[in-house]
Design a protein around this motif. Structure first.
Motif, PDB file in Angstrom:
ATOM      1  N   LEU A 154       7.406  -0.532 -12.823  1.00 38.66           N
ATOM      2  CA  LEU A 154       6.336  -1.524 -12.782  1.00 38.66           C
ATOM      3  C   LEU A 154       5.072  -0.943 -13.398  1.00 38.66           C
ATOM      4  O   LEU A 154       4.503  -1.516 -14.319  1.00 38.66           O
ATOM      5  CB  LEU A 154       6.074  -1.979 -11.342  1.00 38.66           C
ATOM      6  N   PHE A 155       4.616   0.171 -12.852  1.00 37.89           N
ATOM      7  CA  PHE A 155       3.380   0.783 -13.324  1.00 37.89           C
ATOM      8  C   PHE A 155       3.476   2.303 -13.256  1.00 37.89           C
ATOM      9  O   PHE A 155       4.030   2.863 -12.323  1.00 37.89           O
ATOM     10  CB  PHE A 155       2.176   0.354 -12.468  1.00 37.89           C
ATOM     11  N   TYR A 156       2.933   2.934 -14.291  1.00 36.31           N
ATOM     12  CA  TYR A 156       2.595   4.347 -14.256  1.00 36.31           C
ATOM     13  C   TYR A 156       1.084   4.378 -14.076  1.00 36.31           C
ATOM     14  O   TYR A 156       0.345   3.950 -14.967  1.00 36.31           O
ATOM     15  CB  TYR A 156       3.020   5.042 -15.545  1.00 36.31           C
ATOM     16  N   ILE A 157       0.611   4.839 -12.892  1.00 41.49           N
ATOM     17  CA  ILE A 157      -0.808   4.647 -12.589  1.00 41.49           C
ATOM     18  C   ILE A 157      -1.330   5.768 -11.703  1.00 41.49           C
ATOM     19  O   ILE A 157      -1.591   5.557 -10.512  1.00 41.49           O
ATOM     20  CB  ILE A 157      -1.058   3.248 -11.985  1.00 41.49           C
ATOM     21  N   PRO A 158      -1.515   6.983 -12.260  1.00 46.61           N
ATOM     22  CA  PRO A 158      -2.069   8.062 -11.440  1.00 46.61           C
ATOM     23  C   PRO A 158      -3.529   7.831 -11.049  1.00 46.61           C
ATOM     24  O   PRO A 158      -4.021   8.457 -10.112  1.00 46.61           O
ATOM     25  CB  PRO A 158      -1.927   9.291 -12.344  1.00 46.61           C
ATOM     26  N   SER A 159      -4.218   6.943 -11.778  1.00 48.80           N
ATOM     27  CA  SER A 159      -5.586   6.578 -11.411  1.00 48.80           C
ATOM     28  C   SER A 159      -5.920   5.266 -12.109  1.00 48.80           C
ATOM     29  O   SER A 159      -5.241   4.861 -13.068  1.00 48.80           O
ATOM     30  CB  SER A 159      -6.579   7.661 -11.812  1.00 48.80           C
ATOM     31  N   GLY A 160      -6.949   4.589 -11.609  1.00 47.01           N
ATOM     32  CA  GLY A 160      -7.427   3.391 -12.266  1.00 47.01           C
ATOM     33  C   GLY A 160      -6.682   2.135 -11.903  1.00 47.01           C
ATOM     34  O   GLY A 160      -6.001   2.073 -10.881  1.00 47.01           O
ATOM     35  N   THR A 161      -6.839   1.116 -12.719  1.00 41.38           N
ATOM     36  CA  THR A 161      -6.287  -0.206 -12.485  1.00 41.38           C
ATOM     37  C   THR A 161      -5.547  -0.685 -13.718  1.00 41.38           C
ATOM     38  O   THR A 161      -6.011  -0.475 -14.840  1.00 41.38           O
ATOM     39  CB  THR A 161      -7.410  -1.209 -12.142  1.00 41.38           C
ATOM     40  N   LYS A 162      -4.382  -1.313 -13.484  1.00 42.26           N
ATOM     41  CA  LYS A 162      -3.602  -1.904 -14.565  1.00 42.26           C
ATOM     42  C   LYS A 162      -3.116  -3.272 -14.117  1.00 42.26           C
ATOM     43  O   LYS A 162      -2.931  -3.522 -12.927  1.00 42.26           O
ATOM     44  CB  LYS A 162      -2.393  -1.032 -14.926  1.00 42.26           C
ATOM     45  N   GLN A 163      -2.880  -4.124 -15.094  1.00 40.85           N
ATOM     46  CA  GLN A 163      -2.334  -5.447 -14.792  1.00 40.85           C
ATOM     47  C   GLN A 163      -1.219  -5.757 -15.762  1.00 40.85           C
ATOM     48  O   GLN A 163      -1.278  -5.395 -16.948  1.00 40.85           O
ATOM     49  CB  GLN A 163      -3.422  -6.522 -14.891  1.00 40.85           C
ATOM     50  N   ASN A 164      -0.191  -6.424 -15.235  1.00 40.41           N
ATOM     51  CA  ASN A 164       0.918  -6.874 -16.064  1.00 40.41           C
ATOM     52  C   ASN A 164       1.391  -8.216 -15.513  1.00 40.41           C
ATOM     53  O   ASN A 164       2.138  -8.284 -14.536  1.00 40.41           O
ATOM     54  CB  ASN A 164       2.054  -5.854 -16.050  1.00 40.41           C
ATOM     55  N   GLY A 165       0.905  -9.287 -16.110  1.00 39.11           N
ATOM     56  CA  GLY A 165       1.279 -10.618 -15.656  1.00 39.11           C
ATOM     57  C   GLY A 165       0.775 -10.886 -14.251  1.00 39.11           C
ATOM     58  O   GLY A 165      -0.417 -10.758 -13.974  1.00 39.11           O
ATOM     59  N   ARG A 166       1.706 -11.231 -13.344  1.00 39.55           N
ATOM     60  CA  ARG A 166       1.341 -11.528 -11.963  1.00 39.55           C
ATOM     61  C   ARG A 166       1.155 -10.275 -11.116  1.00 39.55           C
ATOM     62  O   ARG A 166       0.763 -10.364  -9.951  1.00 39.55           O
ATOM     63  CB  ARG A 166       2.423 -12.394 -11.324  1.00 39.55           C
ATOM     64  N   THR A 211      -3.744  -0.633  -8.429  1.00 42.03           N
ATOM     65  CA  THR A 211      -4.948   0.192  -8.428  1.00 42.03           C
ATOM     66  C   THR A 211      -4.638   1.469  -7.687  1.00 42.03           C
ATOM     67  O   THR A 211      -4.077   1.426  -6.586  1.00 42.03           O
ATOM     68  CB  THR A 211      -6.111  -0.535  -7.727  1.00 42.03           C
ATOM     69  N   THR A 212      -5.011   2.597  -8.272  1.00 41.11           N
ATOM     70  CA  THR A 212      -4.895   3.881  -7.597  1.00 41.11           C
ATOM     71  C   THR A 212      -6.277   4.505  -7.491  1.00 41.11           C
ATOM     72  O   THR A 212      -6.981   4.630  -8.497  1.00 41.11           O
ATOM     73  CB  THR A 212      -3.963   4.838  -8.355  1.00 41.11           C
ATOM     74  N   VAL A 213      -6.651   4.863  -6.262  1.00 41.31           N
ATOM     75  CA  VAL A 213      -7.893   5.598  -6.016  1.00 41.31           C
ATOM     76  C   VAL A 213      -7.477   7.009  -5.653  1.00 41.31           C
ATOM     77  O   VAL A 213      -7.198   7.325  -4.489  1.00 41.31           O
ATOM     78  CB  VAL A 213      -8.726   4.937  -4.910  1.00 41.31           C
ATOM     79  N   ALA A 214      -7.401   7.857  -6.683  1.00 44.01           N
ATOM     80  CA  ALA A 214      -6.824   9.192  -6.505  1.00 44.01           C
ATOM     81  C   ALA A 214      -7.639  10.027  -5.522  1.00 44.01           C
ATOM     82  O   ALA A 214      -7.079  10.793  -4.732  1.00 44.01           O
ATOM     83  CB  ALA A 214      -6.720   9.891  -7.854  1.00 44.01           C
ATOM     84  N   THR A 215      -8.962   9.878  -5.554  1.00 44.59           N
ATOM     85  CA  THR A 215      -9.826  10.684  -4.687  1.00 44.59           C
ATOM     86  C   THR A 215      -9.614  10.335  -3.217  1.00 44.59           C
ATOM     87  O   THR A 215      -9.853  11.163  -2.342  1.00 44.59           O
ATOM     88  CB  THR A 215     -11.296  10.485  -5.049  1.00 44.59           C
ATOM     89  N   ARG A 218       0.829  -1.201   0.000  1.00 43.64           N
ATOM     90  CA  ARG A 218       0.000   0.000   0.000  1.00 43.64           C
ATOM     91  C   ARG A 218       0.862   1.248   0.000  1.00 43.64           C
ATOM     92  O   ARG A 218       1.932   1.290   0.635  1.00 43.64           O
ATOM     93  CB  ARG A 218      -0.926   0.018   1.211  1.00 43.64           C
ATOM     94  N   CYS A 219       0.364   2.282  -0.685  1.00 42.48           N
ATOM     95  CA  CYS A 219       1.006   3.590  -0.724  1.00 42.48           C
ATOM     96  C   CYS A 219      -0.066   4.636  -0.446  1.00 42.48           C
ATOM     97  O   CYS A 219      -1.035   4.744  -1.215  1.00 42.48           O
ATOM     98  CB  CYS A 219       1.632   3.810  -2.100  1.00 42.48           C
TER      99      CYS A 219
END
Lengths: 108, 114
Positions: free
Chosen positions: A46-58, A62-66, A22-23
């Motif tokens: 690993l991920f560029y993810i300011p919002s939303g959900t991404k998957q890469n293999g295993r 998920t980022t909940v910006a609000t 968690r962050c």
């Protein structure tokens, strides 16, 4: 400045187990990245993810910006997943702020 | 090149000497960051370059630290009169301009001040 907290600070897993890192961050951000620092010190994107959900293999994230947090999921962990996981955020301005990391050890 | 490169990979110096660390960013990346990572710690922002704009030097810990970026590409971080507390890994990252882009890191330079 913005506060970035990562949890847990240390994690030991049996190979094959799943985990969630968690962050939490204290202000709005326009950029968020997860990195894996391997035992040789190289930071791997690993991920560029300011919002939303991404998957890469295993791995997935998920980022909940609000609500000002991001989660990194590692499934079916392998010994090569060992290392330190950092999140980095950028609020307004140029500077990125890094959390203190989660140190992961996967044992066979 | 394909990735960010840094040199030297390791540098051992004596207290009081000056050192220069080099970063070659990814071709086409207009933004460049320098960070410092002390043993077991997170990354500490040092300086940011974006194109021809004046650099953001707000993270430099003292006036012994300086950096330049020539021709919008290669960057050099200089530490004058090194102190033992300067011992750390110095990391460089580059990215395309703008808030909505990823930064990519080089392998770092491990500096040891004796």
């Amino acid at each position: 400045g913005i506060q970035v907290e990562q949890s847990p600070p240390d994690l030991i897993l049996q190979e094959g187990a799943n985990s969630t890192l968690r962050c939490n961050f204290s202000d709005s951000v326009n950029n968020l990245q997860w990195f894996h620092q391997n035992p040789w010190g190289q930071l791997i994107n690993l991920f560029y993810i300011p919002s939303g959900t991404k998957q890469n293999g295993r791995l997935s994230a998920t980022t909940v910006a609000t609500e000002r947090y991001s989660l990194l999921y590692i499934s079916s962990s392998q010994t090569t997943d060992s290392g330190v996981y950092f999140c980095a955020v950028r609020p307004t301005g140029n500077q990125f702020y890094f959390g203190t990391g989660t140190s992961l050890t996967v044992i066979p | 090149g394909a990735g960010v490169s840094q040199s030297p990979s390791n540098k051992v110096t004596e207290k009081g000497k000056d050192v220069e660390l080099r970063c070659d960013p990814i071709s086409g990346h207009t933004a460049l960051y320098w960070y410092r990572q002390s043993l077991g710690q997170g990354l500490e922002f040092l300086i940011y370059f974006q194109g021809n704009s004046a650099p953001d030097k707000s993270g430099l810990p003292s006036d012994r630290f300086s950096a330049e970026r020539t021709g919008g590409s290669v960057s050099t971080l200089t530490i004058q009169r090194t102190q033992q507390e300067d011992s750390a890994v110095y990391l460089c990252a580059s990215l395309l301009a703008g808030a909505y882009n990823e930064q990519f890191f080089g392998p770092g330079t491990r500096l040891t001040v004796l």
